[in-house]
Design a protein around this motif. Structure first.
Motif, short mmCIF file in Angstrom:
data_model
loop_
_atom_site.label_atom_id
_atom_site.label_comp_id
_atom_site.label_asym_id
_atom_site.label_seq_id
_atom_site.Cartn_x
_atom_site.Cartn_y
_atom_site.Cartn_z
N PRO A 86 -18.23 17.92 107.40
CA PRO A 86 -18.56 19.06 108.26
C PRO A 86 -18.34 18.69 109.72
O PRO A 86 -18.60 17.56 110.13
CB PRO A 86 -20.04 19.31 107.97
CG PRO A 86 -20.56 18.06 107.37
CD PRO A 86 -19.39 17.36 106.73
N PHE A 87 -17.81 19.64 110.49
CA PHE A 87 -17.56 19.41 111.92
C PHE A 87 -18.78 19.94 112.66
O PHE A 87 -19.02 21.14 112.71
CB PHE A 87 -16.28 20.14 112.34
CG PHE A 87 -15.80 19.75 113.70
CD1 PHE A 87 -15.34 18.46 113.93
CD2 PHE A 87 -15.81 20.66 114.74
CE1 PHE A 87 -14.87 18.09 115.19
CE2 PHE A 87 -15.34 20.30 115.99
CZ PHE A 87 -14.87 19.02 116.22
N LYS A 88 -19.59 19.01 113.22
CA LYS A 88 -20.90 19.37 113.77
C LYS A 88 -20.86 19.84 115.22
O LYS A 88 -21.62 20.70 115.61
CB LYS A 88 -21.84 18.18 113.64
CG LYS A 88 -22.08 17.79 112.19
CD LYS A 88 -22.91 16.55 112.06
CE LYS A 88 -23.02 16.17 110.60
NZ LYS A 88 -23.58 14.87 110.41
N SER A 89 -19.98 19.23 116.03
CA SER A 89 -19.94 19.60 117.44
C SER A 89 -18.60 19.19 118.03
O SER A 89 -17.82 18.49 117.38
CB SER A 89 -21.07 18.90 118.21
OG SER A 89 -20.84 17.50 118.22
N SER A 90 -18.34 19.60 119.26
CA SER A 90 -17.06 19.28 119.88
C SER A 90 -16.87 17.78 120.07
O SER A 90 -15.76 17.29 120.12
CB SER A 90 -16.91 20.01 121.21
OG SER A 90 -17.92 19.59 122.09
N GLY A 91 -17.95 17.01 120.18
CA GLY A 91 -17.85 15.57 120.35
C GLY A 91 -17.69 14.82 119.04
O GLY A 91 -17.45 13.62 119.03
N ASP A 92 -17.85 15.52 117.92
CA ASP A 92 -17.76 14.90 116.60
C ASP A 92 -16.30 14.62 116.25
O ASP A 92 -15.41 15.36 116.62
CB ASP A 92 -18.37 15.85 115.56
CG ASP A 92 -18.63 15.18 114.22
OD1 ASP A 92 -18.72 13.94 114.18
OD2 ASP A 92 -18.77 15.91 113.22
N ASP A 184 -19.22 4.56 111.87
CA ASP A 184 -20.13 3.94 110.90
C ASP A 184 -20.81 4.95 109.99
O ASP A 184 -20.95 4.74 108.79
CB ASP A 184 -21.20 3.11 111.62
CG ASP A 184 -20.62 1.85 112.25
OD1 ASP A 184 -19.54 1.41 111.83
OD2 ASP A 184 -21.27 1.31 113.15
N GLU A 185 -21.25 6.07 110.55
CA GLU A 185 -21.94 7.09 109.75
C GLU A 185 -21.02 7.65 108.67
O GLU A 185 -21.39 7.76 107.50
CB GLU A 185 -22.43 8.23 110.66
CG GLU A 185 -23.07 9.37 109.91
CD GLU A 185 -23.38 10.57 110.81
OE1 GLU A 185 -23.56 11.67 110.26
OE2 GLU A 185 -23.42 10.40 112.04
N LYS A 186 -19.79 7.97 109.04
CA LYS A 186 -18.85 8.53 108.08
C LYS A 186 -18.37 7.47 107.08
O LYS A 186 -18.16 7.76 105.92
CB LYS A 186 -17.69 9.19 108.82
CG LYS A 186 -18.19 10.45 109.52
CD LYS A 186 -17.14 11.17 110.30
CE LYS A 186 -17.78 12.45 110.82
NZ LYS A 186 -17.22 13.01 111.96
N THR A 187 -18.25 6.23 107.54
CA THR A 187 -17.87 5.16 106.63
C THR A 187 -18.96 4.94 105.59
O THR A 187 -18.67 4.70 104.41
CB THR A 187 -17.59 3.86 107.41
OG1 THR A 187 -16.55 4.10 108.36
CG2 THR A 187 -17.16 2.74 106.48
N ASN A 188 -20.23 5.06 105.97
CA ASN A 188 -21.32 4.91 105.02
C ASN A 188 -21.28 6.01 103.95
O ASN A 188 -21.47 5.74 102.77
CB ASN A 188 -22.69 4.93 105.74
CG ASN A 188 -23.83 4.67 104.78
OD1 ASN A 188 -23.81 3.70 104.03
ND2 ASN A 188 -24.79 5.55 104.77
N VAL A 189 -21.00 7.25 104.33
CA VAL A 189 -20.88 8.34 103.36
C VAL A 189 -19.71 8.03 102.41
O VAL A 189 -19.83 8.18 101.20
CB VAL A 189 -20.68 9.70 104.06
CG1 VAL A 189 -20.37 10.80 103.06
CG2 VAL A 189 -21.92 10.07 104.87
N TYR A 190 -18.60 7.59 102.96
CA TYR A 190 -17.41 7.22 102.18
C TYR A 190 -17.76 6.12 101.16
O TYR A 190 -17.35 6.19 100.01
CB TYR A 190 -16.34 6.76 103.16
CG TYR A 190 -15.10 6.12 102.60
CD1 TYR A 190 -14.21 6.84 101.83
CD2 TYR A 190 -14.79 4.80 102.92
CE1 TYR A 190 -13.04 6.26 101.36
CE2 TYR A 190 -13.62 4.22 102.45
CZ TYR A 190 -12.74 4.95 101.68
OH TYR A 190 -11.59 4.38 101.25
N ASN A 191 -18.54 5.15 101.59
CA ASN A 191 -18.94 4.06 100.68
C ASN A 191 -19.77 4.56 99.51
O ASN A 191 -19.79 3.94 98.44
CB ASN A 191 -19.73 2.99 101.44
CG ASN A 191 -18.88 2.14 102.34
OD1 ASN A 191 -17.68 2.04 102.13
ND2 ASN A 191 -19.48 1.57 103.36
#
Length: 193
Positions: A86-92, A184-191
């Motif tokens: 999900p795309f949460k904000s413009s900085g994401d 790191d956050e997205k890599t953790n979900v991927y893991n």
């Protein structure tokens, strides 16, 4: 000319000696016989996945779990599945995970080994302006993967490719993130997938 020919012969000889033919500038193969899958680096996985959804692809013969707020692009009979964060904000950072079945070029059948597949895949990544940062064997959720980190500044993305051979088929599960570093956050979900 003679010196150039001798250097070329040495480079070709070293490439032939490498089980994967992967020779970066330093002269050492990125993947070598010393990289033993039985010594895979274990990656700890954190998070609760009990409310995740399942995507089963009959054509690929694969099952993957993913968070409910992801956007799934793929059908049960497609050659590839794309799961968009999900795309949460413009900085994401925009990110997605791709699941695909890897074949030999020109539909010549299945790859016999991870090494054979990687020799082909590394060439493809480099031909598309990607740079391989590192390779290694990893163990995630009791499954062993060959992993390659790609930096592609031409198109401004980072990718973490994981390859696994199961049931005679080679699969790729890749995390792609827009920008200059892996998140790191997205890599953790991927893991956890």
């Amino acid at each position: 000319i003679v010196v150039g020919g001798i250097v070329l012969q040495q480079v070709l000889k070293k490439t032939e000696e490498s089980p994967l033919g992967a020779m970066p500038e330093g002269g050492e193969p990125l993947v070598s016989a010393e990289q033993d899958p039985s010594k895979a680096e274990k990656i700890s996985v954190r998070g609760d996945t009990k409310n995740w959804q399942e995507y089963r692809n009959e054509k690929l013969g694969a099952l993957i779990k993913y968070p409910a707020d992801f956007n799934l692009r793929g059908r049960v009979d497609s050659d590839v599945a794309i799961l968009e964060f999900p795309f949460k904000s413009s900085g994401d950072q925009k990110a997605h995970v791709t699941l695909s079945h890897k074949f030999k070029p020109r539909n010549e059948g299945e790859f016999a080994s991870v090494e054979e597949m990687w020799a082909n895949e590394e060439g493809f990544i480099k031909a598309n302006s990607g740079e391989i940062k590192k390779t290694r064997w990893v163990e995630v959720n009791k499954r062993k993967f060959f992993e390659a980190e790609e930096d592609n500044r031409l198109t401004n993305f980072m990718a973490l490719h994981r390859y696994v051979q199961e049931g005679g088929k080679m699969f790729e599960l890749t995390l792609t993130i827009a920008g200059e570093k892996l998140n790191d956050e997205k890599t953790n979900v991927y893991n956890q997938m």
